[in-house]
Design a protein around this motif. Sequence first.
Motif, short mmCIF file in Angstrom:
data_model
loop_
_atom_site.label_atom_id
_atom_site.label_comp_id
_atom_site.label_asym_id
_atom_site.label_seq_id
_atom_site.Cartn_x
_atom_site.Cartn_y
_atom_site.Cartn_z
N SER A 62 34.07 40.63 31.66
CA SER A 62 33.46 41.68 32.46
C SER A 62 31.95 41.71 32.28
N ALA A 63 31.49 41.53 31.04
CA ALA A 63 30.06 41.52 30.77
C ALA A 63 29.37 40.34 31.44
N LYS A 64 30.00 39.17 31.35
CA LYS A 64 29.43 37.97 31.97
C LYS A 64 29.39 38.13 33.49
N ALA A 65 30.44 38.71 34.05
CA ALA A 65 30.47 38.94 35.50
C ALA A 65 29.37 39.91 35.92
N CYS A 66 29.14 40.93 35.11
CA CYS A 66 28.07 41.88 35.42
C CYS A 66 26.71 41.19 35.42
N GLU A 67 26.48 40.31 34.46
CA GLU A 67 25.23 39.54 34.43
C GLU A 67 25.08 38.72 35.71
N PHE A 68 26.17 38.11 36.13
CA PHE A 68 26.17 37.25 37.31
C PHE A 68 25.83 38.07 38.56
N VAL A 69 26.52 39.20 38.74
CA VAL A 69 26.30 40.04 39.92
C VAL A 69 24.90 40.63 39.91
N THR A 70 24.47 41.10 38.76
CA THR A 70 23.15 41.71 38.65
C THR A 70 22.05 40.71 38.99
N ALA A 71 22.17 39.50 38.49
CA ALA A 71 21.17 38.46 38.77
C ALA A 71 21.10 38.17 40.26
N LEU A 72 22.26 38.07 40.91
CA LEU A 72 22.26 37.80 42.35
C LEU A 72 21.65 38.96 43.13
#
Length: 241
Positions: free
Chosen positions: A13-23
Amino acid sequence: MELIRVKDYEEMSAKACEFVTALMKEQTAPVLGLATGSTPEGLYKRLIDTYQAGDISFDKTTTFNLDEYVGLTQDDPNSYHYYMFEKLFKHINVMSDNTHLPNGAANDVEQECSDYEKLIKSTGSIDLQLLGLGINGHIGFNEPGTSFDSRTHIVALDESTRQANARFFASMDDVPTQAITMGIQSIMEAKHILLLVSGEKKADALASLMNGEVTEAFPASILQKHAHTTVIADEAALTRL
């Protein structure tokens, strides 16, 4: 496909949040394709935290959800409208006019499918489509046998899918038998796809996705053909790889 291996659901979940936030930070007006169910809940909690910390804003974000049950009104606690409002939308500054889900209670659901597809097209393309993985390989509610060329359509839900979702309902009899879902071709037109997979019960499906043939009998296999698919999977889901 890019595979990111993580320890557990929390790290996924944390890694996915980083991914979405960066995009989101790369886009002036990001268009997000969203999913429901238990898999993205941790991601949504982290996106809320990131917003409340002032690190991102959703004021220029447009969202399209994958699916909705046929026959449930928007205020039904088991509808995906209700889920999205409770799990994400009411906690962030996204404009309600910019959040879109199929209307499962529409008088003409066939027309609703057509209208939803046109609405997606009218905004250009989805920048990032979030997906979960069904144990039978479904993405959205595109069950095995769905054409790779499909657009937003009505689907009869597979018994395994209904069983998996039964925990949210009072009884199996209350679980809808149909849904409106974004089609596979619609999903594949997103610029990026982010697939989240967690838990040992998804291990066989993940192995089939990563190592199996591309076939409509396993809808998620088409993701092998997408130019920008990222899979984030935890150790439990990776046990068959």
